[in-house]
Design a protein around this motif. Sequence first.
Motif, PDB file in Angstrom:
ATOM      1  N   THR A 146      20.434  -5.390  45.479  1.00  0.00           N
ATOM      2  CA  THR A 146      20.821  -5.596  44.115  1.00  0.00           C
ATOM      3  C   THR A 146      22.077  -5.313  43.942  1.00  0.00           C
ATOM      4  OG1 THR A 146      18.517  -5.453  43.231  1.00  0.00           O
ATOM      5  CG2 THR A 146      20.393  -5.451  41.678  1.00  0.00           C
ATOM      6  N   TYR A 151      21.106  -0.120  35.596  1.00  0.00           N
ATOM      7  CA  TYR A 151      19.788  -0.570  35.608  1.00  0.00           C
ATOM      8  C   TYR A 151      19.198  -0.280  34.165  1.00  0.00           C
ATOM      9  CZ  TYR A 151      20.372  -1.567  40.370  1.00  0.00           C
ATOM     10  OH  TYR A 151      20.907  -1.886  41.684  1.00  0.00           O
ATOM     11  N   ILE A 197      13.162  -6.149  38.801  1.00  0.00           N
ATOM     12  CA  ILE A 197      14.467  -5.504  38.980  1.00  0.00           C
ATOM     13  C   ILE A 197      14.966  -5.883  37.750  1.00  0.00           C
ATOM     14  CG2 ILE A 197      16.492  -4.970  40.203  1.00  0.00           C
ATOM     15  CD1 ILE A 197      13.910  -3.717  41.191  1.00  0.00           C
ATOM     16  N   SER A 204      21.225  -8.771  35.490  1.00  0.00           N
ATOM     17  CA  SER A 204      20.393  -9.723  36.293  1.00  0.00           C
ATOM     18  C   SER A 204      18.972  -9.300  36.094  1.00  0.00           C
ATOM     19  CB  SER A 204      20.711  -9.822  37.780  1.00  0.00           C
ATOM     20  OG  SER A 204      20.684  -8.500  38.401  1.00  0.00           O
ATOM     21  N   LEU A 208      11.984  -9.421  42.927  1.00  0.00           N
ATOM     22  CA  LEU A 208      12.588  -9.495  44.235  1.00  0.00           C
ATOM     23  C   LEU A 208      11.433  -8.812  45.239  1.00  0.00           C
ATOM     24  CD1 LEU A 208      14.944  -9.340  45.960  1.00  0.00           C
ATOM     25  CD2 LEU A 208      15.669  -6.780  45.447  1.00  0.00           C
ATOM     26  N   TYR A 220      13.889 -14.201  45.815  1.00  0.00           N
ATOM     27  CA  TYR A 220      14.300 -13.646  44.485  1.00  0.00           C
ATOM     28  C   TYR A 220      14.011 -14.639  43.553  1.00  0.00           C
ATOM     29  CZ  TYR A 220      16.897 -11.687  40.570  1.00  0.00           C
ATOM     30  OH  TYR A 220      17.391 -11.189  39.461  1.00  0.00           O
TER      31      TYR A 220
END
Length: 927
Positions: A146, A151, A197, A204, A208, A220
């Motif tokens: 990624t 995150y 994710i 995004s 995954l 993905y």
Amino acid sequence: MERKLPKIITTAVVLTFSFSAFSQVVTDKRVDLKNLSENGQPSLITFSDKSDYKDKDFNTVFKEQLGLKDNQSFSKIKTETDKEGFTHEKFQLYEQGVKVEFANYTLHSKQGKLVAMNGEFYALENVKTTPKLSNKAAFDKAIVHTGAKQYLWETPSDATAMDYEKPKGELVLLPAMEEQGQLRKRDHVRLAYKFDIYATNPLSRGDLYIDAETGEVLFYNATIKHLGQYSHGGAASGNVAAKIDNSIFENTIVAANAATRYSGTQTIQTTLSGSSYILSDVTRGNGVQTYNSARTATYPTTNFTDADNNWTAAEYNNTNKDNGALDAHWGAEMTYDYWSAVHGRNSFDGAGAKIRSYVHYNLVAAGYPNNNNAFWNGSVMTYGDGTGTGGFDILTAMDVAGHEIGHAVCTYTANLAYQKESGAMNEAFSDIWGACIEYRAAPTKSTWLVGEDIERRSGHLALRSMSDPNSEGQPDTYGGTYWINVNCTPTSNNDYCGVHTNSGVLNHWFYILSVGKSGTNDIGNAYNVTGITIEKAAQIAYRLESVYLTSNSTYANARTSGIQSAIDLYGAGSPEVIATTNAFYAVGVGAAYVGSSDTTAPTTPTNLIASGTTGSTTNLSWTAATDNVAVTGYDIYQGTTLKGSATTTSYTVTGLTPLTAYSFSVKAKDAAGNVSASSTAVNITTLATTITYCTSQGNSTADERIGKVVLGTINNTSTGTAGYENFTAISTNLTQGVANTITITPTWTSTIYNEAYAVFIDYNKDGDFSDSGETVWTRTASKTTPVSGSFTIPATASLGTTRVRISMKYNAIPTACETFSYGQVEDYTINIVAGSAVVQELVTSEIGKVTDDSKVTIYPNPVVTSLNVSLGEAKGSTFKIMNTLGQQLAVGTLTESPVDVSKLTSGIYFIELNKGGKKIVKKFVKK
């Protein structure tokens, strides 16, 4: 271009339709039809009357029809019953106790008897279910792949708001996704870890899959579904609203007027929280709420607030584009209402899920190049502000809201994988639902354009066109012009193998199914489809998505299941089944309908008459047709364009333009798909329409009022003392494209007060001042006298007389339809004329003869796509189309077919007919 549909294997079963998915010879007398998928496993089985399967026999039917092995099992995950009386039981496949991703199978029964089954099945052998890689090692590889800077789980408050937590990983068996769209010679799965994710910079979110043996990235599946792939440079600006308590459910719920950016003034539901009203509606499901991300890349609980619950343009049509939040809120409410009223669905998940929208989201801060996008992030709606000229306006238009929330509906129904053909259909269904919602809530908008309200790019009418996908770079035929080859490795850089491009095929299928069309597609197939209305088409499309499609479905699967959906709803051999089949044929998916042996068309309807014609409607009636089989209905045509359908011998045409000539005809159709010749046409001219405008006035003119107005030739000194003065008998000509100055002189009786002003013009003559651009000038409160401003009549304004409203209000800019304490409102008339040197409707020829144009008429006028020219004197004429500058835009020879004007932009045009030295010029308006 070679078509890439799966190879067809013929069947021995005789059906009333043909199909293009894999099929096999059926020897089981309990089975009517068995369609096979790319891996040779059944994708759809329908059962005959000889079948004795009951809904409770699922274990038996799975073993007998699918060959379910002892090491495999199905677990029921959902049961639903629809309004047609069918019960749908969905099952998940497991291999040695490990879930096989996307392998769902659904049993369809009625009154306890199994009638059909469909889904994805994998006949697996020698599958290893013990991973070599640890969960943590797989997660580390997912993070490296990624490559994000941040995150969502690192910001706990936002993660909680999204009901999201750091992924723990799930061990699954993943089918070979790289083989989708190709002929699979064997079932192939790989043991994988699945991680949800959610990265916030760059933004995004998706599932995954990491190979549990090798650590390879396998697939993905994007969760964030963007409106489109367009990008344009631009920067964001700041806007912050007050943060308030979000505990609202015990507070007062009220209706409010909201001056939206794109849809005029609409009624919304709000909630009184403390001393302010917020955009929270708790009357629909578990709620509809609209928040302010305040130009950040976060999801705060910041509300848009209003003190008096009158959400006016003066307050929200500002440089921050805050009125876009009103569109988002109203659009979400209308989306909820559509799913509830039309399909009986309680919010996107069917269980009343709260619809949350976040406006002013800063995509630039989330790692995007600009703010020209909107998306569903798996939990909430998210809207960028756009970049304006050269890009998009704030992306909160109604069809955008319907589109994005449509992705959530897909997640809870077919869950179409976001790649290749399944991803293209995922996008197409969202466009379809956006169009349906817009058609129901705002029927005057352009139903078949996607994102037309937000479009600000030169040379584009919209982001996509469902009626003409090619005009915006999409294919209208499977494998045709603009088709993206799906035999690729899906990445964000190639739009996951063209999901936003190839969606044009299903979009166009839905358009053709709704309104009908004839022509020849890109692979040379001539077609003629009778539309069944958007309402019926929507029922078929929803059943297709919610009942039959599965995660890795292809266009071939969609055709087979779409036909089955039409059979379920309307019966085998019905006009709806015929239209569904032929609409797929029209877009290059499968064969045309093969009907019964009856090829005799019904007799032609006779005695067509029009009555009760008004400025916008007329009533048509005719004598019934006869036929060898049952006449199932009638199609009503305006010129050569399908206007609607009826099952009786009468039809009311609506949406007509006042003082405009129209021609109508009728065709009969029967259960075998035969269509009669056209009836004799009936011609009408609509009447003038009396428009009633909203009231607006000041309650007192004792201290101040309007003393004088100067606009064009209007130079009116008013001595009237009423809060509203009607001066519509006074008028002036104003020209399109020309700047005009208005001067207003206030009169005070003693004390001089601060006065604010607004001027409104009903440009499209629809009886209100709420359309975009109809607030033509405002002036903030001051003691200046007189005040002056300028405005330009747009080229899209309707020609002829219309109303101008001038309002003066103490200390605040007035709106068009309000009653206020101090000040005055005056109405006048303006006559909008074309800004062109080409002004004659009748032009003499070069040899000096005057052409009699009474034998030539054009209709409809205004026109959307097809301009009909009555023949007679005009037949065989050459024609050319010119703009108001005299520039030639198109040439041709007049035939029985209408002139295609669909590619013209909105405005005034002239069609010049030339024959035998004579010339006729007719003026028309392109909507």
